[in-house]
Design a protein around this motif. Sequence first.
Motif, PDB file in Angstrom:
ATOM      1  N   VAL A  17       0.942  -1.157  -0.128  1.00  0.00           N
ATOM      2  CA  VAL A  17       0.147   0.084   0.010  1.00  0.00           C
ATOM      3  C   VAL A  17       0.901   1.187  -0.021  1.00  0.00           C
ATOM      4  N   LYS A  18       1.974   1.256   0.952  1.00  0.00           N
ATOM      5  CA  LYS A  18       2.740   2.438   0.923  1.00  0.00           C
ATOM      6  C   LYS A  18       3.543   2.527  -0.378  1.00  0.00           C
ATOM      7  N   GLU A  19       3.935   1.599  -0.943  1.00  0.00           N
ATOM      8  CA  GLU A  19       4.596   1.599  -2.304  1.00  0.00           C
ATOM      9  C   GLU A  19       3.722   2.158  -3.215  1.00  0.00           C
ATOM     10  N   ALA A  20       2.642   1.715  -3.342  1.00  0.00           N
ATOM     11  CA  ALA A  20       1.687   2.249  -4.416  1.00  0.00           C
ATOM     12  C   ALA A  20       1.142   3.548  -4.328  1.00  0.00           C
ATOM     13  N   LEU A  30       8.756   7.424  -0.176  1.00  0.00           N
ATOM     14  CA  LEU A  30       7.658   6.722   0.230  1.00  0.00           C
ATOM     15  C   LEU A  30       7.365   5.315  -0.383  1.00  0.00           C
ATOM     16  N   GLU A  31       7.707   5.559  -1.924  1.00  0.00           N
ATOM     17  CA  GLU A  31       7.819   4.327  -2.675  1.00  0.00           C
ATOM     18  C   GLU A  31       8.902   3.365  -2.177  1.00  0.00           C
ATOM     19  N   ARG A  32      10.289   3.971  -2.067  1.00  0.00           N
ATOM     20  CA  ARG A  32      11.457   2.915  -1.385  1.00  0.00           C
ATOM     21  C   ARG A  32      10.846   2.265  -0.099  1.00  0.00           C
ATOM     22  N   GLU A  33      10.444   3.299   0.856  1.00  0.00           N
ATOM     23  CA  GLU A  33      10.156   2.791   2.176  1.00  0.00           C
ATOM     24  C   GLU A  33       8.876   1.667   1.773  1.00  0.00           C
TER      25      GLU A  33
END
Length: 67
Positions: A17-20, A30-33
């Motif tokens: 979800v965080k990546e999306a 945020l994508e990397r995390e």
Amino acid sequence: MRKQEIRGKVKKTQGKVKEAVGILSGNKKLEREGSVQRTEGALQEGLGKARRKVGEMLTNLGKAVSG
């Protein structure tokens, strides 16, 4: 399913979800995390499955030896 497997699945899903959200918002951090969290969750889930399988094998071995 053991606690470690469940925690791994949850972490993996949160990471997805965080990546999306990072991809959609253009937020590379945020994508990397999210990607890292997804990978950590997959590893944790895999470790939980492996531990469960080893436990099952030992239980079956114990039953075979005593039975």
